[in-house]
Write a protein that holds these residues in place. Structure first.
Motif, short mmCIF file in Angstrom:
data_model
loop_
_atom_site.label_atom_id
_atom_site.label_comp_id
_atom_site.label_asym_id
_atom_site.label_seq_id
_atom_site.Cartn_x
_atom_site.Cartn_y
_atom_site.Cartn_z
N ASP A 33 15.22 64.77 41.69
CA ASP A 33 14.51 65.89 41.08
C ASP A 33 14.80 67.24 41.71
O ASP A 33 14.07 68.19 41.51
N HIS A 69 10.08 59.19 37.79
CA HIS A 69 10.21 60.36 38.66
C HIS A 69 10.46 59.97 40.12
O HIS A 69 11.09 60.70 40.86
N LYS A 102 13.17 65.55 34.02
CA LYS A 102 11.83 65.37 33.45
C LYS A 102 11.89 64.98 31.98
O LYS A 102 11.10 64.16 31.52
#
Length: 125
Positions: free
Chosen positions: A123, A118, A7
């Protein structure tokens, strides 16, 4: 920990694109290494602002968000970018956003680029 790192990198990339596209969002530094380090620190500040302040502002602005069918979220994003600029100034980081409308466009750019990064970056924790 990996999710936090991803992030932060996505925020730094999105901020870099906004700095590159808009003349009134500036990031100054002597060398490329200093600019990258400053960009990472600003991304950390931006992430902290979005984590701590943005939910409170969105909750308080919920009637306006509903009334404008979500468009007021652009104003909330602009305010978070302006707050990041102000905090960066207080922390002696060389990042500055000049003006509200620049912040609105910058917030839109950052949202789109951050979303795209993203999608591309892994992630999982």
């Amino acid at each position: 920990m990996k999710n936090f790192l991803v992030k932060t990198i996505a925020n730094a990339g999105a901020l870099a694109v906004a700095v590159w596209l808009l003349d009134k969002i500036t990031l100054t530094g002597d060398s490329t290494g200093k600019k990258i380090w400053t960009l990472i620190l600003v991304a950390l500040v931006f992430g902290l602002v979005n984590f701590l302040v943005k939910p409170i502002v969105k909750m308080l602005a919920l009637p306006l968000v509903i009334l404008t069918l979500g468009l007021f979220t652009l104003v909330v994003n602009a305010l978070m970018l302006l707050l990041t600029s102000w905090l960066s100034d207080k922390l002696d980081l060389s990042f500055h956003v000049e003006g509200f409308w620049t912040a609105v466009v910058g917030g839109l750019i950052i949202s789109i680029v951050s979303w795209a990064l993203h999608v591309v970056l892994p992630d999982e924790d």
